[in-house]
Motif scaffolding. Structure first.
Motif, PDB file in Angstrom:
ATOM      1  N   ALA A 151      16.487 -13.986  23.801  1.00 30.59           N
ATOM      2  CA  ALA A 151      15.279 -14.017  23.340  1.00 30.59           C
ATOM      3  C   ALA A 151      13.803 -13.845  24.981  1.00 30.59           C
ATOM      4  CB  ALA A 151      14.863 -15.029  22.205  1.00 30.59           C
ATOM      5  N   LYS A 152      14.826 -14.263  25.630  1.00 32.78           N
ATOM      6  CA  LYS A 152      13.294 -14.100  27.015  1.00 32.78           C
ATOM      7  C   LYS A 152      14.161 -12.618  27.233  1.00 32.78           C
ATOM      8  CE  LYS A 152      15.307 -17.542  30.092  1.00 32.78           C
ATOM      9  NZ  LYS A 152      15.698 -18.703  30.748  1.00 32.78           N
ATOM     10  N   TYR A 153      15.100 -12.052  27.301  1.00 31.06           N
ATOM     11  CA  TYR A 153      15.842 -11.139  28.274  1.00 31.06           C
ATOM     12  C   TYR A 153      14.804 -10.282  27.141  1.00 31.06           C
ATOM     13  CZ  TYR A 153      17.744 -14.053  31.063  1.00 31.06           C
ATOM     14  OH  TYR A 153      17.855 -15.445  31.840  1.00 31.06           O
ATOM     15  N   LEU A 154      15.347 -10.288  25.342  1.00 28.26           N
ATOM     16  CA  LEU A 154      15.171  -8.647  24.257  1.00 28.26           C
ATOM     17  C   LEU A 154      13.676  -8.845  24.034  1.00 28.26           C
ATOM     18  CD1 LEU A 154      18.123 -10.268  22.270  1.00 28.26           C
ATOM     19  CD2 LEU A 154      18.034  -8.305  23.635  1.00 28.26           C
ATOM     20  N   LEU A 155      12.845  -9.925  24.308  1.00 23.79           N
ATOM     21  CA  LEU A 155      11.725  -9.585  23.786  1.00 23.79           C
ATOM     22  C   LEU A 155      10.245 -10.072  24.704  1.00 23.79           C
ATOM     23  CD1 LEU A 155      11.508 -12.887  21.339  1.00 23.79           C
ATOM     24  CD2 LEU A 155      11.226 -10.018  20.847  1.00 23.79           C
ATOM     25  N   GLU A 156      10.909 -10.294  26.485  1.00 19.31           N
ATOM     26  CA  GLU A 156      10.629  -9.871  27.819  1.00 19.31           C
ATOM     27  C   GLU A 156       8.975 -10.798  27.127  1.00 19.31           C
ATOM     28  OE1 GLU A 156       9.881  -6.070  29.064  1.00 19.31           O
ATOM     29  OE2 GLU A 156      12.334  -5.628  27.907  1.00 19.31           O
ATOM     30  N   LYS A 157       9.307 -12.228  26.937  1.00 16.22           N
ATOM     31  CA  LYS A 157       8.046 -13.277  26.608  1.00 16.22           C
ATOM     32  C   LYS A 157       8.840 -14.810  27.426  1.00 16.22           C
ATOM     33  CE  LYS A 157       5.531 -11.353  23.352  1.00 16.22           C
ATOM     34  NZ  LYS A 157       5.796 -10.573  21.990  1.00 16.22           N
ATOM     35  N   ASP A 158       7.571 -15.712  28.174  1.00 15.89           N
ATOM     36  CA  ASP A 158       7.656 -16.783  28.012  1.00 15.89           C
ATOM     37  C   ASP A 158       7.699 -17.692  26.218  1.00 15.89           C
ATOM     38  OD1 ASP A 158       5.498 -17.952  26.449  1.00 15.89           O
ATOM     39  OD2 ASP A 158       4.613 -17.769  29.159  1.00 15.89           O
TER      40      ASP A 158
END
Lengths: 83, 207
Positions: B163-170
């Motif tokens: 998720a953190k790479y797919l959404l590019e969010k913390d």
């Protein structure tokens, strides 16, 4: 000293949580203390990071150019006509 | 001027109805491949991607009147597509944290299999795959094993792990976006990692 003690099972949870968020002061001390004594958990910390980095690499590849199959295109156009 | 505009818009309405479908059909041919490639990249699932792309065009058709031509059609379509992809992540995340799912049983088994009753690692020897961790990530055998093990993960877990790479969010934003609690997120991620570790150690061998 009991308050510092963690099982490996709990330490592993903290190792992974630490990659996502800040640990509480107590958790931080517990984990540092545990890692100093436990070879298997120290190794797990590295393994967890390696899995993360490999996963990052896995996800950061450029999208491969693919063709939407003609059958799918005509299905969409048909659905549009029925709207 | 005003009355002229009104008349022309009335005259135009039947034709604009028919051209709307034609325009979007043209977009299917123009942008379908790119949208599909992006959906496959983000979901790693071709059949699902075809459905998502179809939904994207149907939504575009319904919302066409709100598309003022302020942005490029492609940009607009991508923004619809990305919303559909997030919806899918959200649905997956919800099922990943649902307590009664089979994945969850499987997860409990994995963490029980890794630790004994006192909470110690059952396997106290460190597997040889991790010995050369400095060069591990460049190792092609390791990379293909990683891909295999990612594929073996339940889809919902794979998405959570990525998720953190797919959404590019913390992680805080991820939880908001996916509508899950932080403790759910940490737990699924921890289990996914234990499962990756197990899979990697189980299948690693040097040719």
């Amino acid at each position: 000293m009991m308050w510092l003690m963690l099982s490996c099972k709990k330490a592993a949870v903290l190792i992974d949580r630490k990659t996502l968020t800040r640990l509480s002061v107590l958790e931080h001390w517990q984990l540092s203390f545990h890692l100093r004594m436990c070879k298997v958990c120290s190794a797990y910390e590295k393994q967890s990071r390696a899995i993360d980095l490999a996963n990052q690499k896995f996800n950061l590849v450029e999208p491969t150019a693919k063709h939407l199959p003609e059958s799918a295109k005509s299905k969409i156009i048909k659905a549009l006509n029925e709207e | 001027m005003k009355s002229e505009r009104n008349t022309s818009s009335i005259e135009n309405s039947p034709t604009s109805q028919s051209t709307k479908g034609d325009i979007i059909a043209e977009w299917v041919n123009l942008h379908g491949d790119e949208l599909y490639s992006w959906a496959c990249h983000k979901t790693k699932d071709e059949a699902l991607s075809q459905d998502i792309v179809q939904d994207t065009f149907l939504s575009a058709f319904q919302a066409y009147d709100t598309f003022q031509g302020n942005s490029q059609p492609k940009t607009w379509l991508f923004s619809i597509l990305n919303n559909k992809i997030i919806d899918y992540y959200r649905k997956s995340a919800r099922s990943a944290v649902r307590l009664d799912s089979d994945d969850e049983k499987h997860a409990a088994e994995i963490s029980e299999a890794a630790f004994d009753d006192t909470g110690m690692w059952k396997e106290k020897n460190i597997h040889s795959v991790w010995n050369d961790d400095a060069n591990l990530l460049d190792d092609t055998d390791f990379q293909s094993l990683m891909t295999k093990c990612m594929d073996d993960l339940p889809v919902t877990w794979r998405l959570m792990l990525s998720a953190k790479y797919l959404l590019e969010k913390d992680s805080k934003e991820i939880c908001q976006e996916l509508d899950i609690t932080p403790s759910n997120y940490w737990q699924v991620l921890h289990r996914a990692k234990l499962m990756m570790k197990k899979c990697i150690e189980l299948h690693w061998f040097r040719k």
